[in-house]
Design a protein around this motif. Structure first.
Motif, PDB file in Angstrom:
ATOM      1  N   GLY A 188     -29.155  10.618  67.555  1.00 21.52           N
ATOM      2  CA  GLY A 188     -29.693   9.471  68.385  1.00 21.52           C
ATOM      3  C   GLY A 188     -31.182  10.033  68.620  1.00 21.52           C
ATOM      4  O   GLY A 188     -31.765   9.069  68.633  1.00 21.52           O
ATOM      5  N   HIS A 189     -30.817  11.162  67.988  1.00 22.51           N
ATOM      6  CA  HIS A 189     -32.668  11.807  68.522  1.00 22.51           C
ATOM      7  C   HIS A 189     -33.438  11.293  66.714  1.00 22.51           C
ATOM      8  O   HIS A 189     -34.749  11.216  67.054  1.00 22.51           O
ATOM      9  CB  HIS A 189     -32.686  13.717  68.531  1.00 22.51           C
ATOM     10  CG  HIS A 189     -34.319  14.049  68.820  1.00 22.51           C
ATOM     11  ND1 HIS A 189     -34.899  13.423  69.568  1.00 22.51           N
ATOM     12  CD2 HIS A 189     -35.003  15.080  67.573  1.00 22.51           C
ATOM     13  CE1 HIS A 189     -36.375  14.454  69.049  1.00 22.51           C
ATOM     14  NE2 HIS A 189     -36.371  14.998  68.014  1.00 22.51           N
ATOM     15  N   THR A 190     -32.615  11.794  65.796  1.00 28.88           N
ATOM     16  CA  THR A 190     -32.926  11.583  64.759  1.00 28.88           C
ATOM     17  C   THR A 190     -32.033  11.065  64.175  1.00 28.88           C
ATOM     18  O   THR A 190     -30.906  11.097  64.270  1.00 28.88           O
ATOM     19  CB  THR A 190     -34.025  12.225  63.803  1.00 28.88           C
ATOM     20  OG1 THR A 190     -33.045  13.026  62.918  1.00 28.88           O
ATOM     21  CG2 THR A 190     -35.032  12.741  64.346  1.00 28.88           C
ATOM     22  N   ALA A 191     -31.665  10.228  63.091  1.00 23.81           N
ATOM     23  CA  ALA A 191     -31.044   9.126  62.150  1.00 23.81           C
ATOM     24  C   ALA A 191     -30.006  11.043  61.144  1.00 23.81           C
ATOM     25  O   ALA A 191     -28.952  10.452  61.613  1.00 23.81           O
ATOM     26  CB  ALA A 191     -32.440   8.974  60.424  1.00 23.81           C
ATOM     27  N   GLY A 192     -30.930  11.584  61.292  1.00 25.55           N
ATOM     28  CA  GLY A 192     -29.591  13.235  60.083  1.00 25.55           C
ATOM     29  C   GLY A 192     -29.864  13.984  61.249  1.00 25.55           C
ATOM     30  O   GLY A 192     -29.377  14.780  60.768  1.00 25.55           O
ATOM     31  N   HIS A 193     -30.287  13.777  62.628  1.00 24.05           N
ATOM     32  CA  HIS A 193     -30.283  15.640  63.559  1.00 24.05           C
ATOM     33  C   HIS A 193     -28.916  16.204  63.861  1.00 24.05           C
ATOM     34  O   HIS A 193     -27.889  15.357  64.258  1.00 24.05           O
ATOM     35  CB  HIS A 193     -30.218  15.143  65.019  1.00 24.05           C
ATOM     36  CG  HIS A 193     -30.808  15.728  65.788  1.00 24.05           C
ATOM     37  ND1 HIS A 193     -29.628  15.993  67.482  1.00 24.05           N
ATOM     38  CD2 HIS A 193     -31.483  16.834  65.687  1.00 24.05           C
ATOM     39  CE1 HIS A 193     -31.147  16.986  67.918  1.00 24.05           C
ATOM     40  NE2 HIS A 193     -31.147  17.619  67.475  1.00 24.05           N
ATOM     41  N   SER A 194     -28.646  16.998  63.421  1.00 18.72           N
ATOM     42  CA  SER A 194     -27.807  18.462  63.024  1.00 18.72           C
ATOM     43  C   SER A 194     -27.680  18.791  64.228  1.00 18.72           C
ATOM     44  O   SER A 194     -28.957  19.908  63.841  1.00 18.72           O
ATOM     45  CB  SER A 194     -27.580  18.188  61.442  1.00 18.72           C
ATOM     46  OG  SER A 194     -27.393  17.346  60.888  1.00 18.72           O
ATOM     47  N   GLN A 230     -35.261   8.741  68.927  1.00 17.72           N
ATOM     48  CA  GLN A 230     -35.589   7.375  68.171  1.00 17.72           C
ATOM     49  C   GLN A 230     -34.548   6.424  69.387  1.00 17.72           C
ATOM     50  O   GLN A 230     -34.800   5.155  68.602  1.00 17.72           O
ATOM     51  CB  GLN A 230     -34.236   8.011  66.313  1.00 17.72           C
ATOM     52  CG  GLN A 230     -35.784   7.973  66.020  1.00 17.72           C
ATOM     53  CD  GLN A 230     -35.460   8.363  64.004  1.00 17.72           C
ATOM     54  OE1 GLN A 230     -34.194   7.703  64.207  1.00 17.72           O
ATOM     55  NE2 GLN A 230     -36.145   9.428  63.856  1.00 17.72           N
ATOM     56  N   ASP A 231     -33.201   7.348  69.597  1.00 22.70           N
ATOM     57  CA  ASP A 231     -32.778   6.145  70.311  1.00 22.70           C
ATOM     58  C   ASP A 231     -32.122   6.822  71.185  1.00 22.70           C
ATOM     59  O   ASP A 231     -30.922   7.792  71.627  1.00 22.70           O
ATOM     60  CB  ASP A 231     -31.367   5.976  69.253  1.00 22.70           C
ATOM     61  CG  ASP A 231     -30.412   5.279  69.699  1.00 22.70           C
ATOM     62  OD1 ASP A 231     -30.472   4.740  70.999  1.00 22.70           O
ATOM     63  OD2 ASP A 231     -29.418   3.876  69.296  1.00 22.70           O
ATOM     64  N   PRO A 232     -32.879   6.923  72.262  1.00 28.42           N
ATOM     65  CA  PRO A 232     -32.476   7.405  73.866  1.00 28.42           C
ATOM     66  C   PRO A 232     -31.116   6.739  74.519  1.00 28.42           C
ATOM     67  O   PRO A 232     -30.903   8.596  75.256  1.00 28.42           O
ATOM     68  CB  PRO A 232     -33.528   6.975  74.277  1.00 28.42           C
ATOM     69  CG  PRO A 232     -34.663   5.968  73.591  1.00 28.42           C
ATOM     70  CD  PRO A 232     -34.046   5.115  72.662  1.00 28.42           C
TER      71      PRO A 232
END
Length: 279
Positions: A188-194, A230-232
């Motif tokens: 959700g936060h970024t494409a590969g947020h881990s 990126q995707d709230p």
């Protein structure tokens, strides 16, 4: 030189230290699903001197023969942070001691400290470990061309950092990234947020990256997202699910935008949650 005492936790063989990079400032207007006045009140009730300040943590993990840095702060990008290197020195660590850097994601307040003032790699001996989707996202020219003016600078900066570490960069898609450390996708936060889960001798810690930016607001109100997501909607869903898990399982957490104490537990209080820092 005397070593300075930073917040730390012992997780079996790993000794983990929260190293502050300083602060960045972001308007409460960037939050969605909450009135800025209500957000400001939550901050003030929690004792925040400046409701718009966001703390930046990095985490130093030593153990199993490794010296690992998790995220590298803003490094002075846009006058944000920039205290990591001095604070590492106070903790008795030189840049050449770091042999691996794990990135939660590649926003500038997490990768800025990876380059020095002359634009070279600040940790020349470190392997840079990052999720494959994160690298692919920032290096995609289609994504860059669709980006807003504000976000475009983030793309160019992430690319510059990746270029400086290209020969020592390792991407992953599965979960174990180093012995005793596994990556956890937190979408959700970024494409590969881990996030990164450290486990040793039946103790564990979850470093959850950017699940929250304003902990006193977003832990009480998980539906509140920030413009950096990126995707709230997906971010809010991930946050709600994770808060449920870490409170139910009493998991010790750490996060890049928690306060300077760095480590906390989350408790469920009725239908909401509250954070309590480990002292």
């Amino acid at each position: 030189m005397n070593k300075m005492k930073f917040p730390g936790q012992q997780i079996g063989e790993f000794s983990i230290t929260a190293i502050s990079d300083g602060y960045l400032f972001a308007s409460l207007d960037l939050l969605s699903n909450i009135d800025p006045m209500e957000a400001s009140k939550l901050q003030q009730d929690a004792g925040a001197n400046d409701p718009s300040s966001i703390h930046i943590n990095c985490y130093l993990a030593r153990g199993k023969g490794r010296t690992i840095l998790i995220d590298a702060g803003a490094g002075g990008f846009k006058q944000w942070g920039g205290k990591l290197k001095a604070n590492l020195a106070l903790a008795g660590v030189q840049p050449s001691d770091i042999d691996a850097i794990l990135l939660t994601h590649a926003h500038p307040d997490h990768v800025g400290g990876l380059v020095d003032s002359s634009g070279e790699a600040a940790f020349p001996d470190a392997e840079l470990v990052v999720h494959q989707h994160e690298v692919s996202f920032w290096e995609d020219d289609g994504n860059l061309s669709r980006a807003s003016e504000r976000a475009r600078g983030n793309f160019l900066f992430a690319r510059k950092v990746f270029d400086k570490y290209r020969e020592k960069m390792r991407t992953f898609t599965d979960n174990e990234v180093l012995p005793g450390i596994s990556a956890m996708p937190l979408l959700g936060h970024t494409a590969g947020h881990s996030g990164y889960r450290l486990e040793s001798d039946e103790r564990s810690l979850l470093i959850w990256g950017d699940i929250v930016h304003f902990p006193q607001i977003q832990i009480a109100r998980p539906d509140v997202s920030i413009a950096f997501d990126q995707d709230p909607l997906l971010s809010a869903a991930t946050r709600s699910k994770l808060l449920d898990v870490v409170s139910s399982d009493k998991i010790l957490i750490a996060g890049m935008h928690l306060g300077e104490l760095g480590f906390a537990h989350v408790e469920r209080i009725g239908k909401t949650y509250k954070i309590s820092y480990e002292i």
